[in-house]
Design a protein around this motif. Sequence first.
Motif, short mmCIF file in Angstrom:
data_model
loop_
_atom_site.label_atom_id
_atom_site.label_comp_id
_atom_site.label_asym_id
_atom_site.label_seq_id
_atom_site.Cartn_x
_atom_site.Cartn_y
_atom_site.Cartn_z
N PHE A 26 -0.03 8.73 1.34
CA PHE A 26 0.75 9.80 1.09
C PHE A 26 0.24 11.17 2.08
O PHE A 26 -0.21 11.15 2.31
N TYR A 69 -4.03 2.96 -1.49
CA TYR A 69 -3.94 3.93 -0.82
C TYR A 69 -4.69 5.03 -0.13
O TYR A 69 -5.91 4.57 -0.32
N CYS A 70 -3.89 6.15 0.62
CA CYS A 70 -4.64 7.23 0.99
C CYS A 70 -4.51 8.16 1.32
O CYS A 70 -2.28 7.72 0.76
N CYS A 83 4.50 -0.71 3.78
CA CYS A 83 3.39 0.87 3.26
C CYS A 83 4.52 1.23 2.26
O CYS A 83 5.68 1.86 3.41
N ILE A 126 -1.67 3.37 -10.06
CA ILE A 126 -1.42 2.80 -9.16
C ILE A 126 -3.19 2.57 -8.64
O ILE A 126 -3.37 0.72 -8.16
N ALA A 177 0.93 -1.43 -0.20
CA ALA A 177 0.29 0.03 0.37
C ALA A 177 1.19 1.15 -0.06
O ALA A 177 2.24 0.98 0.31
N ILE A 178 0.30 1.94 -0.48
CA ILE A 178 0.68 3.66 0.14
C ILE A 178 -0.01 4.79 0.30
O ILE A 178 -1.11 4.90 0.17
#
Length: 233
Positions: free
Chosen positions: A12, A110-111, A167, A103, A9-10
């Motif tokens: 931001f 992602y969040c 992450c 992505i 996961a990413i």
Amino acid sequence: MHKLPDFSAIIFDMDGLVLDTETTYVAAWQQAARVMGHEFPEAFCLSMSGLHSNVVGQRLRDFCGGGFNLEKFARLSADFWRQYVNTHGISTKKGFNRLLALIDELEIPYCLATNSPMVNAYQCLEFAGIGDVFSTVITRDHVQQGKPEPEIFLKAAELLDVSISRCLVVEDSHAGIEAASRAGAFSVLIPSVLPVDPRTVELCDVMMENLAQLADVISTWNWTLGRTLASPH
């Protein structure tokens, strides 16, 4: 080539990473300061990037004097900020749209995790025209302690249902990189202010120029298998 670990996961940051909000804040702060009889150099404004409001308030008082009226400054700068963004909007940073498309295509969760208050975060996203991009947004209102404490990233990993160790945290500020490091995430530094603090470079796991470069690296990375693919070029 920059190397990334196997990740799931990413996470931001927002200000200075996804959105070019620094430009809008500097303009508003400088206008408000002038009304109150002070001149804020751009470097002073940018030095507070990513910091919690309590720390920002203390730095303002250190710079302007203990009697500096923080409430009046906040009110004036908010008014000037709205005038600025109503006229100019807020831009996304270079490479964001491309990275987002990538992505989404790869179905990487992602969040957004920001030190900004919730109302400000959603307002900024709307002004940038991406109010519906992030289905999960963690703000300063959702945690007891903001960055550089690790809580906001641990909360983000929990909501994504992914171990923080899997992450990627993408940040532009020292406070954000410190929080990511303390949380146990792999941190990608994309600085919004140059020159970069050597302490931040030392603390991050990898540094890149912009989100477009991160997209380049991820595009050659089979993230489900955790190995680099041969580049078609």
